[in-house]
Write a protein that holds these residues in place. Structure first.
Motif, PDB file in Angstrom:
ATOM      1  N   HIS A 127     -13.266  20.940  35.745  1.00 28.06           N
ATOM      2  CA  HIS A 127     -13.033  19.891  34.720  1.00 28.06           C
ATOM      3  C   HIS A 127     -14.013  18.732  34.899  1.00 28.06           C
ATOM      4  O   HIS A 127     -13.631  17.571  34.691  1.00 28.06           O
ATOM      5  CB  HIS A 127     -11.618  19.309  34.822  1.00 28.06           C
ATOM      6  CG  HIS A 127     -10.503  20.238  34.484  1.00 28.06           C
ATOM      7  ND1 HIS A 127     -10.123  20.497  33.190  1.00 28.06           N
ATOM      8  CD2 HIS A 127      -9.654  20.953  35.276  1.00 28.06           C
ATOM      9  CE1 HIS A 127      -9.077  21.343  33.195  1.00 28.06           C
ATOM     10  NE2 HIS A 127      -8.781  21.627  34.445  1.00 28.06           N
TER      11      HIS A 127
ATOM     12  N   GLU B 174     -16.057  21.618  31.656  1.00 23.57           N
ATOM     13  CA  GLU B 174     -15.074  22.445  30.949  1.00 23.57           C
ATOM     14  C   GLU B 174     -15.770  23.490  30.075  1.00 23.57           C
ATOM     15  O   GLU B 174     -16.827  23.227  29.512  1.00 23.57           O
ATOM     16  CB  GLU B 174     -14.157  21.567  30.107  1.00 23.57           C
ATOM     17  CG  GLU B 174     -13.221  20.752  30.982  1.00 23.57           C
ATOM     18  CD  GLU B 174     -12.092  20.116  30.196  1.00 23.57           C
ATOM     19  OE1 GLU B 174     -12.213  19.967  28.979  1.00 23.57           O
ATOM     20  OE2 GLU B 174     -11.072  19.764  30.832  1.00 23.57           O
TER      21      GLU B 174
ATOM     22  N   MET C  54     -10.065  11.001  45.167  1.00 21.35           N
ATOM     23  CA  MET C  54     -10.346  12.382  45.508  1.00 21.35           C
ATOM     24  C   MET C  54     -10.004  12.573  46.989  1.00 21.35           C
ATOM     25  O   MET C  54     -10.303  11.701  47.808  1.00 21.35           O
ATOM     26  CB  MET C  54     -11.827  12.658  45.249  1.00 21.35           C
ATOM     27  CG  MET C  54     -12.196  14.107  45.238  1.00 21.35           C
ATOM     28  SD  MET C  54     -13.906  14.349  44.606  1.00 21.35           S
ATOM     29  CE  MET C  54     -13.583  14.774  42.899  1.00 21.35           C
TER      30      MET C  54
ATOM     31  N   HIS D  45     -11.349  16.255  26.475  1.00 16.60           N
ATOM     32  CA  HIS D  45     -11.212  16.772  27.838  1.00 16.60           C
ATOM     33  C   HIS D  45      -9.824  17.373  28.020  1.00 16.60           C
ATOM     34  O   HIS D  45      -8.835  16.809  27.579  1.00 16.60           O
ATOM     35  CB  HIS D  45     -11.430  15.616  28.817  1.00 16.60           C
ATOM     36  CG  HIS D  45     -11.564  16.046  30.247  1.00 16.60           C
ATOM     37  ND1 HIS D  45     -12.664  16.709  30.727  1.00 16.60           N
ATOM     38  CD2 HIS D  45     -10.728  15.907  31.305  1.00 16.60           C
ATOM     39  CE1 HIS D  45     -12.512  16.964  32.009  1.00 16.60           C
ATOM     40  NE2 HIS D  45     -11.342  16.485  32.389  1.00 16.60           N
ATOM     41  N   ARG D  46      -9.746  18.531  28.713  1.00 19.41           N
ATOM     42  CA  ARG D  46      -8.460  19.202  28.836  1.00 19.41           C
ATOM     43  C   ARG D  46      -7.832  19.067  30.219  1.00 19.41           C
ATOM     44  O   ARG D  46      -6.874  19.760  30.535  1.00 19.41           O
ATOM     45  CB  ARG D  46      -8.598  20.688  28.454  1.00 19.41           C
ATOM     46  CG  ARG D  46      -9.144  20.926  27.047  1.00 19.41           C
ATOM     47  CD  ARG D  46      -8.301  20.297  25.952  1.00 19.41           C
ATOM     48  NE  ARG D  46      -6.960  20.788  25.908  1.00 19.41           N
ATOM     49  CZ  ARG D  46      -6.486  21.654  25.005  1.00 19.41           C
ATOM     50  NH1 ARG D  46      -7.263  22.111  24.058  1.00 19.41           N
ATOM     51  NH2 ARG D  46      -5.237  22.041  25.031  1.00 19.41           N
ATOM     52  N   GLY D  47      -8.386  18.209  31.082  1.00 19.50           N
ATOM     53  CA  GLY D  47      -7.687  17.892  32.324  1.00 19.50           C
ATOM     54  C   GLY D  47      -6.477  17.028  32.001  1.00 19.50           C
ATOM     55  O   GLY D  47      -6.335  16.521  30.888  1.00 19.50           O
TER      56      GLY D  47
ATOM     57  N   LEU E  80     -16.276  15.787  34.472  1.00 18.90           N
ATOM     58  CA  LEU E  80     -16.288  14.842  33.361  1.00 18.90           C
ATOM     59  C   LEU E  80     -17.455  13.881  33.563  1.00 18.90           C
ATOM     60  O   LEU E  80     -17.563  13.239  34.610  1.00 18.90           O
ATOM     61  CB  LEU E  80     -14.967  14.075  33.404  1.00 18.90           C
ATOM     62  CG  LEU E  80     -14.563  13.205  32.226  1.00 18.90           C
ATOM     63  CD1 LEU E  80     -14.455  14.035  30.952  1.00 18.90           C
ATOM     64  CD2 LEU E  80     -13.212  12.559  32.532  1.00 18.90           C
TER      65      LEU E  80
ATOM     66  N   ASN F 237     -15.848  21.287  41.922  1.00 23.24           N
ATOM     67  CA  ASN F 237     -15.090  20.323  41.125  1.00 23.24           C
ATOM     68  C   ASN F 237     -14.958  20.856  39.701  1.00 23.24           C
ATOM     69  O   ASN F 237     -15.919  20.850  38.933  1.00 23.24           O
ATOM     70  CB  ASN F 237     -15.775  18.954  41.106  1.00 23.24           C
ATOM     71  CG  ASN F 237     -14.988  17.954  40.258  1.00 23.24           C
ATOM     72  OD1 ASN F 237     -15.431  17.551  39.188  1.00 23.24           O
ATOM     73  ND2 ASN F 237     -13.816  17.578  40.709  1.00 23.24           N
TER      74      ASN F 237
END
Ligand SMILES: [Ca+2]
Ligand SMILES: [Ca+2]
Lengths: 244, 244
Positions: B163, B198, A142, A173-175, B165, B161
């Protein structure tokens, strides 16, 4: 000119193993054949800033293997410490923070010169592998701090993605997947990116760059399909492909 | 001064839904109450550079909902287009590439002024949410290109941040989890980071910032335990906490 001697590990930890255990034979061999008893350790990737604690951890491990470790943060003249170092090890953490430290302390050229011009051994793990490459543009970290430039030590003329992670086909997950991120990188950059799965390591000796460890590496090149290469592959051809 | 009206979506896709489908009611409401029939779309996050194709996709979706879409890349004077825009939408892709485009084309201040000073609606999704925040320091994207600065549009005074997870407890991967990355961020930065899972979205109206969608958000603050907040939470208190 002396041979370039660089060991780039994808990760400091592998599965349930202890710190650096999975690369111990490669590190021992590299340091021993260079008669390097002292290793200059650069702990600046650690976001907590506990450079003493980090150095102590590395000291304990490498001490057991017979090597002495000095943390660069303790040195009153860091450039001088690099100039007399027998070997340099940069450990993992946050790549952006690490590179910012290297630039702020003006260590980039000093380290590069010792490795390229003088041929002392360099060991990098995770973030230490990222900064050894052409740039940090293929780090997974990051961007917690801006280093100003993404150009790195350029010990190899290509990019490396450590901790390479295969797409998780069960995920909703869609990242982007890691593969998609590296393909994005190649849409706006020319040089290849070598993706190193955890547990693997690239050992560079002069113009040879040999993959070792338990898994294939994936070479991502602009306009080409990503290609798997098995352990034992010599990626030396990338030195010619990329120029320096 | 007019009210700030900003809709920040964690992702453009949610589960098996089509593009932006899960945030359609919020987008329709925001645009309709502002009498905005035209949306200025900024496609620069897309690494492939197919800005026409990306705009076409957005045009098709928003067209069905009754709105017209103009791609900013077609404009001979992009600053002028921003100055007369009824609403601005920045879509997902790579956050570093997007921010570099915004800086190179000198759009940062122009967009910010329209949202903050003139109160036109801003819609961001994924990378478009990252650039709406204080900085892009908490993006998940790979740093495929250096934007020079990580400072972003500052439509909100904190970090986001998207997406987000949750840690995968079954994984043997030894890279950092998302949580660990955000904690690293807080070791070298002061302002909080709001992690949006998400499907969720932050709707800002003036000094209110309401979480909507199917999941909690997690607020990460320096020196504090990360805290879950349910949909319906008004994060307006962050405006006071952070100052602008
Ligand atoms: Ca890391
Ligand atoms: Ca992205």
């Amino acid at each position: 000119m002396p041979k370039r001697q660089v060991l780039l590990s994808s990760s400091s930890l592998y599965k349930d193993g202890s710190y650096l255990e999975h690369v111990r034979p490669y590190i021992e061999k590299l340091l021993t054949k260079n008669n390097a008893k002292h290793v200059l350790f650069i702990p600046y990737a650690l976001a907590s800033g506990d450079h003493d604690g980090y150095t102590k951890k590395v000291e304990t491990i490498l001490g057991k293997w017979g090597f002495q470790v000095d943390g660069i943060h303790k040195s009153p003249d860091q450039i001088a410490s690099i100039k007399k170092a027998q070997a340099i090890f940069i450990g993992g953490g946050n790549t952006f923070l690490l590179l910012k430290h290297l630039y702020d302390k003006k260590l980039v050229e000093a380290i590069r010169s010792r490795i390229i011009d003088d041929g002392i051994p360099y060991i990098g793990s995770s973030a230490g592998t990222n900064v050894a490459a052409r740039s940090i543009q293929t780090t997974n970290d990051m961007p917690i701090i801006c280093p100003g430039s993404f150009d790195a030590l350029k010990l190899v003329p290509f990019h490396i993605n450590p901790h390479y992670l295969d797409p998780d086909t069960n995920s909703t997950h869609r990242g982007e997947t890691r593969e998609e991120r590296i393909l994005e990188f190649l849409m706006v950059n020319e040089r290849p990116c070598l993706a190193l799965r955890e547990g693997t390591c690239l050992i560079i000796e002069g113009k040879d760059a040999t993959l070792v460890g338990p898994a294939n590496a994936i070479l991502f090149r602009k306009g080409k399909e990503p290609t798997e290469f098995p352990p034992g592959t010599n990626f030396g051809f990338l030195f010619d492909e990329c120029k320096d």
